[in-house]
Write an enzyme that holds these catalytic residues in place. Sequence first.
Site, PDB file in Angstrom:
ATOM      1  N   PHE A  36       3.405 -10.044  13.707  1.00  0.00           N
ATOM      2  CA  PHE A  36       3.738 -11.362  13.140  1.00  0.00           C
ATOM      3  C   PHE A  36       4.886 -11.213  12.136  1.00  0.00           C
ATOM      4  O   PHE A  36       5.905 -11.886  12.238  1.00  0.00           O
ATOM      5  CB  PHE A  36       2.493 -11.993  12.490  1.00  0.00           C
ATOM      6  CG  PHE A  36       2.808 -13.258  11.738  1.00  0.00           C
ATOM      7  CD1 PHE A  36       3.575 -14.267  12.313  1.00  0.00           C
ATOM      8  CD2 PHE A  36       2.356 -13.440  10.435  1.00  0.00           C
ATOM      9  CE1 PHE A  36       3.890 -15.429  11.618  1.00  0.00           C
ATOM     10  CE2 PHE A  36       2.667 -14.598   9.730  1.00  0.00           C
ATOM     11  CZ  PHE A  36       3.435 -15.589  10.323  1.00  0.00           C
ATOM     12  N   THR A  92      -6.840 -14.152   9.068  1.00  0.00           N
ATOM     13  CA  THR A  92      -6.466 -12.730   9.076  1.00  0.00           C
ATOM     14  C   THR A  92      -7.177 -11.984   7.960  1.00  0.00           C
ATOM     15  O   THR A  92      -7.713 -10.893   8.168  1.00  0.00           O
ATOM     16  CB  THR A  92      -4.933 -12.589   8.948  1.00  0.00           C
ATOM     17  OG1 THR A  92      -4.340 -13.159  10.108  1.00  0.00           O
ATOM     18  CG2 THR A  92      -4.511 -11.138   8.838  1.00  0.00           C
ATOM     19  N   ASN A  99     -14.172  -8.017  10.831  1.00  0.00           N
ATOM     20  CA  ASN A  99     -14.015  -7.117  11.988  1.00  0.00           C
ATOM     21  C   ASN A  99     -13.846  -5.660  11.566  1.00  0.00           C
ATOM     22  O   ASN A  99     -14.444  -4.758  12.148  1.00  0.00           O
ATOM     23  CB  ASN A  99     -12.831  -7.568  12.851  1.00  0.00           C
ATOM     24  CG  ASN A  99     -13.155  -8.832  13.628  1.00  0.00           C
ATOM     25  OD1 ASN A  99     -14.318  -9.071  13.975  1.00  0.00           O
ATOM     26  ND2 ASN A  99     -12.153  -9.647  13.902  1.00  0.00           N
ATOM     27  N   LYS A 105     -18.724   0.064   9.736  1.00  0.00           N
ATOM     28  CA  LYS A 105     -20.189   0.222   9.710  1.00  0.00           C
ATOM     29  C   LYS A 105     -20.655   1.024  10.931  1.00  0.00           C
ATOM     30  O   LYS A 105     -21.458   1.943  10.822  1.00  0.00           O
ATOM     31  CB  LYS A 105     -20.829  -1.169   9.697  1.00  0.00           C
ATOM     32  CG  LYS A 105     -22.328  -1.178   9.615  1.00  0.00           C
ATOM     33  CD  LYS A 105     -22.850  -2.603   9.621  1.00  0.00           C
ATOM     34  CE  LYS A 105     -24.325  -2.620   9.955  1.00  0.00           C
ATOM     35  NZ  LYS A 105     -24.792  -3.985  10.230  1.00  0.00           N
ATOM     36  N   TYR A 145      -3.607 -17.397   0.869  1.00  0.00           N
ATOM     37  CA  TYR A 145      -3.437 -15.957   0.636  1.00  0.00           C
ATOM     38  C   TYR A 145      -4.399 -15.484  -0.452  1.00  0.00           C
ATOM     39  O   TYR A 145      -5.187 -14.549  -0.239  1.00  0.00           O
ATOM     40  CB  TYR A 145      -1.990 -15.690   0.237  1.00  0.00           C
ATOM     41  CG  TYR A 145      -1.647 -14.223   0.054  1.00  0.00           C
ATOM     42  CD1 TYR A 145      -1.585 -13.358   1.131  1.00  0.00           C
ATOM     43  CD2 TYR A 145      -1.361 -13.718  -1.216  1.00  0.00           C
ATOM     44  CE1 TYR A 145      -1.238 -12.021   0.968  1.00  0.00           C
ATOM     45  CE2 TYR A 145      -1.017 -12.386  -1.386  1.00  0.00           C
ATOM     46  CZ  TYR A 145      -0.958 -11.536  -0.297  1.00  0.00           C
ATOM     47  OH  TYR A 145      -0.619 -10.214  -0.474  1.00  0.00           O
TER      48      TYR A 145
HETATM   49  P1  NAD Z   1       4.194  -7.170   5.802  1.00  0.00           P
HETATM   50  O1  NAD Z   1       4.183  -8.615   6.156  1.00  0.00           O
HETATM   51  O2  NAD Z   1       5.469  -6.417   5.919  1.00  0.00           O
HETATM   52  O3  NAD Z   1       3.105  -6.380   6.658  1.00  0.00           O
HETATM   53  C1  NAD Z   1       1.935  -6.961   7.141  1.00  0.00           C
HETATM   54  C2  NAD Z   1       1.704  -6.445   8.558  1.00  0.00           C
HETATM   55  O4  NAD Z   1       0.489  -7.025   9.060  1.00  0.00           O
HETATM   56  C3  NAD Z   1       2.816  -6.840   9.524  1.00  0.00           C
HETATM   57  O5  NAD Z   1       3.194  -5.734  10.296  1.00  0.00           O
HETATM   58  C4  NAD Z   1       2.172  -7.929  10.377  1.00  0.00           C
HETATM   59  O6  NAD Z   1       2.745  -8.051  11.664  1.00  0.00           O
HETATM   60  C5  NAD Z   1       0.734  -7.503  10.380  1.00  0.00           C
HETATM   61  N1  NAD Z   1      -0.203  -8.602  10.649  1.00  0.00           N
HETATM   62  C6  NAD Z   1      -0.242  -9.819  10.062  1.00  0.00           C
HETATM   63  N2  NAD Z   1      -1.240 -10.555  10.575  1.00  0.00           N
HETATM   64  C7  NAD Z   1      -1.864  -9.763  11.507  1.00  0.00           C
HETATM   65  C8  NAD Z   1      -2.966  -9.957  12.382  1.00  0.00           C
HETATM   66  N3  NAD Z   1      -3.658 -11.110  12.413  1.00  0.00           N
HETATM   67  N4  NAD Z   1      -3.317  -8.939  13.201  1.00  0.00           N
HETATM   68  C9  NAD Z   1      -2.618  -7.758  13.189  1.00  0.00           C
HETATM   69  N5  NAD Z   1      -1.574  -7.528  12.388  1.00  0.00           N
HETATM   70  C10 NAD Z   1      -1.204  -8.520  11.550  1.00  0.00           C
HETATM   71  O7  NAD Z   1       3.615  -7.072   4.323  1.00  0.00           O
HETATM   72  P2  NAD Z   1       3.514  -5.805   3.355  1.00  0.00           P
HETATM   73  O8  NAD Z   1       4.320  -6.112   2.172  1.00  0.00           O
HETATM   74  O9  NAD Z   1       3.741  -4.563   4.104  1.00  0.00           O
HETATM   75  O10 NAD Z   1       1.982  -5.898   2.925  1.00  0.00           O
HETATM   76  C11 NAD Z   1       0.982  -5.064   3.483  1.00  0.00           C
HETATM   77  C12 NAD Z   1      -0.357  -5.359   2.829  1.00  0.00           C
HETATM   78  O11 NAD Z   1      -0.275  -5.112   1.422  1.00  0.00           O
HETATM   79  C13 NAD Z   1      -0.800  -6.814   2.997  1.00  0.00           C
HETATM   80  O12 NAD Z   1      -2.181  -6.847   3.221  1.00  0.00           O
HETATM   81  C14 NAD Z   1      -0.471  -7.431   1.665  1.00  0.00           C
HETATM   82  O13 NAD Z   1      -1.307  -8.510   1.353  1.00  0.00           O
HETATM   83  C15 NAD Z   1      -0.688  -6.259   0.711  1.00  0.00           C
HETATM   84  N6  NAD Z   1       0.111  -6.428  -0.518  1.00  0.00           N
HETATM   85  C16 NAD Z   1       1.465  -6.252  -0.487  1.00  0.00           C
HETATM   86  C17 NAD Z   1       2.196  -6.452  -1.655  1.00  0.00           C
HETATM   87  C18 NAD Z   1       3.690  -6.265  -1.687  1.00  0.00           C
HETATM   88  O14 NAD Z   1       4.289  -6.491  -2.739  1.00  0.00           O
HETATM   89  N7  NAD Z   1       4.324  -5.837  -0.627  1.00  0.00           N
HETATM   90  C19 NAD Z   1       1.539  -6.849  -2.827  1.00  0.00           C
HETATM   91  C20 NAD Z   1       0.178  -7.043  -2.795  1.00  0.00           C
HETATM   92  C21 NAD Z   1      -0.540  -6.811  -1.636  1.00  0.00           C
END
Ligand code: NAD
Length: 312
Positions: A36, A92, A99, A105, A145
């Site tokens: 995505f 998600t 999931n 588990k 979110y």
């Molecule tokens: P990103 O959007 O680059 O990466 C998220 C990944 O999850 C993407 O590859 C996307 O394709 C995949 N994805 C989304 N929905 C999905 C689904 N339903 N099934 C399978 N894959 C799915 O974001 P990121 O910055 O790399 O963040 C990674 C994680 O770290 C996230 O969970 C985010 O909430 C958390 N996070 C990131 C930050 C930041 O500053 N980057 C801060 C706090 C938390």
Amino acid sequence: MKKKILVTGGAGFVGSHLCERLLNDNHEVICVDNFFTGDKKNIIHLLNNPYFELIRHDVTMPYFIESDEIYNLACPASPIHYQFDAIQTVKTSVMGAINVLGLAKRTKAKVLQASTSEVYGNPIVHPQQETYWGNVNPIGIRSCYDEGKRCAETLFMDYHRMNQVKTKIIRIFNTYGPRMHPNDGRVVSNFIIQALRNHEITVYGDGSQTRSFQYVDDLIEGMICFMNTDDSFIGPVNIGNPGEFTILELAEKIIQLTGSSSRIVFNPLPQDDPLQRKPDITLAKTKLSWTPQVQLEEGLLKTIAYFKSIYF
Ligand code: NAD
Ligand code: UDP
């Protein structure tokens, strides 16, 4: 010992750095992603590695993959992307958590949840400690979110208490670095691209809101240190760089580091945009012996070099 490690969201910005690091540490990595916001380009250099496996799958649907450890990162992270389909974002986080926890588990895998500083919302307590319960609007445009991630934390705690699943919750503060999505509207990538093009730098509000920016390598180190702690330490634990900057300061720094002729313009502040954010990292320092190593200027220079090499 070589471990089999599942990374959901492994083709995203943070996930791709994590997959790379785990392979470098000699582990076997399975990356699950629905692309995505992720991109094959982020992991294309890993595809020839026989210990790397890529599976296209949406984590809101059940899946069964044997592993020793799971890092659950799947979730869009930037406001533009998580607001694009808010219901899918909630699914998600929540169904993705159900999931992955059901999987952990059954397989007895240890599972780490990538939670966020957004669980603190627009914080009244500053800096934010893990004991703070937050100040979150449950019905606003960021709620899909924030509340999705809060519910995921609840599920992680309940699966731990009720089913003895080995869980860990990390709260990630604003992270930046190479492979950030160029169009996801996050402040560091926006400002760098605007500066490199000599376009106007779009500061939202008056730019007095603060954030604490962490370079991606520090986050990956913190995540792995946490995963390797004793099963009894489940968190939540803040991982971030406590250096706090106003958004205006960030804009000025990026203009200076890029040598840009951009000027700063002020646009409206989005709804529910937190006014301040800074992690208290005492717990991470004590329990993980972890502290961030990369300060803002050094990390920005590496990120600027990346965007230059890719787009200019
Ligand atoms: P990103 O959007 O680059 O990466 C998220 C990944 O999850 C993407 O590859 C996307 O394709 C995949 N994805 C989304 N929905 C999905 C689904 N339903 N099934 C399978 N894959 C799915 O974001 P990121 O910055 O790399 O963040 C990674 C994680 O770290 C996230 O969970 C985010 O909430 C958390 N996070 C990131 C930050 C930041 O500053 N980057 C801060 C706090 C938390
Ligand atoms: N921001 C900004 N200009 C931009 C993009 C973001 O001023 O072009 C501001 C945004 O309003 C917020 C801060 O920068 O106050 C961080 O935004 P980002 O989306 O990167 O992260 P988050 O708000 O989720 O911490």
